[in-house]
Design a protein around this motif. Structure first.
Motif, PDB file in Angstrom:
ATOM      1  N   UNK A  12       8.975   2.656  -0.140  1.00 46.66           N
ATOM      2  CA  UNK A  12       8.230   2.733  -1.403  1.00 46.66           C
ATOM      3  C   UNK A  12       7.344   3.971  -1.442  1.00 46.66           C
ATOM      4  N   UNK A  13       7.322   4.623  -2.591  1.00 53.47           N
ATOM      5  CA  UNK A  13       6.507   5.826  -2.751  1.00 53.47           C
ATOM      6  C   UNK A  13       5.983   5.888  -4.172  1.00 53.47           C
ATOM      7  N   UNK A  14       4.781   6.405  -4.313  1.00 55.48           N
ATOM      8  CA  UNK A  14       4.199   6.549  -5.642  1.00 55.48           C
ATOM      9  C   UNK A  14       4.892   7.640  -6.442  1.00 55.48           C
ATOM     10  N   UNK A  50       0.831  -1.198   0.000  1.00 56.52           N
ATOM     11  CA  UNK A  50       0.000   0.000   0.000  1.00 56.52           C
ATOM     12  C   UNK A  50       0.869   1.252   0.000  1.00 56.52           C
ATOM     13  N   UNK A  51       1.687   1.446  -1.022  1.00 57.60           N
ATOM     14  CA  UNK A  51       2.525   2.652  -1.061  1.00 57.60           C
ATOM     15  C   UNK A  51       1.673   3.899  -1.217  1.00 57.60           C
ATOM     16  N   UNK A  52       2.135   4.988  -0.659  1.00 60.19           N
ATOM     17  CA  UNK A  52       1.449   6.267  -0.768  1.00 60.19           C
ATOM     18  C   UNK A  52       2.380   7.261  -1.451  1.00 60.19           C
ATOM     19  N   UNK A  53       1.921   8.496  -1.588  1.00 58.44           N
ATOM     20  CA  UNK A  53       2.765   9.532  -2.189  1.00 58.44           C
ATOM     21  C   UNK A  53       3.796  10.076  -1.201  1.00 58.44           C
ATOM     22  N   UNK A  54       3.672   9.703   0.060  1.00 58.49           N
ATOM     23  CA  UNK A  54       4.645  10.154   1.054  1.00 58.49           C
ATOM     24  C   UNK A  54       6.008   9.542   0.768  1.00 58.49           C
ATOM     25  N   UNK A  55       7.052  10.334   0.983  1.00 59.49           N
ATOM     26  CA  UNK A  55       8.415   9.859   0.775  1.00 59.49           C
ATOM     27  C   UNK A  55       9.138   9.780   2.115  1.00 59.49           C
TER      28      UNK A  55
END
Length: 416
Positions: free
Chosen positions: A241-243, A78-83
Motif C-alpha cells: 500500500x502506498x499513498x 499506516x501507508x506511506x508515500x514509499x512504494x
C-alpha cells in the motif's frame, strides 16, 4: 555442535547486505538464489527499495515461503508515500531475463559454489554482461578457513562443486571485472580467532563489485539492441500500500476527515456545555511525526492560514437544512477550510482545499453540506464520559488512530 560465530554466519552475511542497502539506498534490488526468502523479508523494511526481486530454481521452496513477503496489517493501517513491489521468480542464474536488467543491486549469497565451472561462466555473462547492475555482492565459502571448523571434512555442503581459497576467488573476480567493466572490493564475514585472521581470512569471503562509469554509457547503448528474453516464471508479485495509489490515499484521507470531524464536533459540544474555555486549540494528527520544538498534539492555539476566531461558535452550527428532502436534520457542520487549516495530516494528504473538496465529493462515508464546503456530523448530546468512551472504542480513537531462497544453507552450518 557448538557455534563458533555470534551472530550466526548466515545472519552476518545478511547484515552485510542490509548495511550496504542502508548506506547506498538502491531502489531496485534482486537476490539470486533467494531460497526461503529470508534476506528479502528483511530488505522489505528498508523502504528506499522500490522493487525487490527474488530468483531461485526451487519453485516449491519459493511457494512455501512467498506469503511471508505479503504486506503486514500495519502497512495497510499506516501507508506511506514509499512504494514497494515484490516479485519472486523461478529460474536459473545461467539464463537471461530482461526483467532483471539494470538493477541497482544484485546479491548472490553463498550461491556460486553450487554451480559447475561451465555454469559459473554463464552466470558471469548473465549477471555482469547482461543484467549490468550498478553493484553486485557475491559471497562464497573461503576454503582456507575450513581447518578451523570443528567436525568438518571435505566441503561445507554436499552440493558444493568447489570451494575457493582467497587467491582463487580474487582471481575469478578480477577477470570478471576485466571482461565486463567492473571494479571490486574484497572483504568478508566470520572472523578468525585473534592472531589467525591473516593466515586464514574470513569464513565467508565477499566481493563487492561496482560498475565502472565508462560501462554505464556502454550499457545504455547495448541495452537498446538486446533482445527481450523472458525465461523466468513469475510465481508471486505484490504491491505494498502506498499513498501514491489514489484509492489508498482516499481511504486514509476519509479516515482522517471522519476522525477530526468527530473530534471537532465533540469539542464544540464540550465548549457549548461549559466544559472548555473559548480558546479552541489546533489539531495535531495522532501518529504523525512531531516537529522538534513544537507543542504536543492539540496544545498550541490555532495559527493556520484560515482564522475563524477563537470560539467554536464562529464556525460551527446546527440544523443544516437538507434541501433535497425538505427536512431539517440536526448536524454539526465542520467547514473544510477549518479542517484543512487546523489538521496537518489532512492538509498534507489533500495538498489544497479545492483538492480536499474534490476527493471527498463522491465518498459515501462523508456527508457534505449542500455547497460542498463543510462536513456534516450528526449532533448527539452526550456527557463527557460517554464521549470519552465512544472515542476509545471507535476505530478513530486517539490510541488506535492511524495517520493513514535465502542462500543455500551449508550442512556444516545447519547445527550451529
Amino acid at each position: 555442535m557448538i557455534s563458533i560465530f555470534s551472530p550466526a554466519l548466515h545472519k552476518q552475511r545478511h547484515q552485510f547486505v542490509i548495511d550496504f542497502v542502508k548506506k547506498n539506498k538502491p531502489r531496485r534490488v534482486a537476490d539470486l538464489g533467494c531460497s526461503e526468502c529470508r534476506l528479502l523479508k528483511q530488505l522489505r523494511f528498508h523502504r528506499e527499495v522500490q522493487l525487490l526481486v527474488g530468483l531461485d530454481t526451487n519453485g516449491a521452496k519459493i511457494k512455501k515461503n512467498m506469503h511471508g513477503l505479503a504486506p503486514l496489517s500495519t502497512d495497510y493501517l499506516q501507508p506511506t508515500y514509499n512504494q514497494l513491489r515484490v516479485e519472486l521468480y523461478q529460474g536459473s542464474v545461467t539464463q537471461r531475463d530482461a526483467r532483471l536488467r539494470g538493477f541497482d543491486l544484485v546479491t548472490s549469497i553463498e550461491l556460486i559454489e553450487h554451480l559447475t565451472l561451465t555454469d559459473l561462466e554463464h552466470f558471469s555473462a548473465v549477471v555482469f554482461g547482461y543484467m549490468t547492475p550498478v553493484s553486485v555482492i557475491i559471497s562464497t565459502p573461503n576454503s582456507e578457513f575450513n581447518v578451523l571448523l570443528p567436525g568438518l571434512s571435505g566441503f561445507r555442503h554436499s552440493d558444493h562443486k568447489f570451494e575457493w581459497n582467497r587467491a582463487e576467488f580474487q582471481s575469478w573476480a578480477l577477470k570478471v571485472c576485466s571482461d565486463y567493466g567492473y571494479e571490486v572490493e574484497f572483504t568478508g564475514v566470520g572472523e578468525a580467532p585473534q592472531g589467525q585472521q591473516d593466515s586464514v581470512g574470513f569464513c565467508s569471503q565477499i566481493g563487492v563489485f561496482y560498475r565502472l562509469k565508462d560501462r554505464d554509457r556502454c550499457s545504455v547503448l547495448a541495452g537498446s539492441d538486446e533482445e527481450n528474453v523472458f525465461s523466468y516464471t513469475l510465481l508471486y508479485s505484490v504491491n505494498y500500500p502506498s499513498l501514491h495509489d489514489n484509492n489508498t490515499l482516499r481511504r486514509v484521507l476519509v479516515s482522517e476527515v471522519l476522525y477530526w470531524a468527530e473530534q471537532l464536533k465533540n469539542r464544540w459540544i464540550e465548549e457549548k456545555s461549559g466544559g472548555r474555555n473559548g480558546d479552541f486549540t489546533r489539531c495535531q494528527t495522532v501518529g504523525s511525526v512531531p516537529m522538534e520544538g513544537k507543542k504536543a498534539a492539540c496544545e498550541e492555539k490555532m495559527d493556520g492560514p484560515v482564522n475563524y476566531g477563537g470560539r467554536c461558535d464562529n464556525f460551527f452550527w446546527r440544523n443544516d437544512p437538507n434541501q433535497e428532502s425538505g427536512t431539517l436534520n440536526s448536524y454539526v457542520s465542520v467547514p473544510l477550510a477549518v479542517m484543512w487549516s487546523w489538521c496537518p495530516k489532512v492538509r498534507e494528504l489533500s495538498e489544497s482545499l479545492g483538492n480536499l473538496r474534490h476527493l471527498l465529493m463522491d465518498e459515501p462515508q462523508v456527508k457534505l453540506s449542500q455547497d460542498g464546503s463543510a462536513v456534516l456530523v450528526k449532533y448527539q448530546e452526550q456527557d463527557e464520559e460517554e464521549v470519552s468512551s465512544d472515542l476509545e472504542d471507535s476505530e478513530y480513537s486517539e490510541d488506535s488512530q492511524c495517520s493513514y531462497s535465502v542462500e543455500q544453507e551449508e550442512d556444516w552450518e545447519a547445527n550451529v
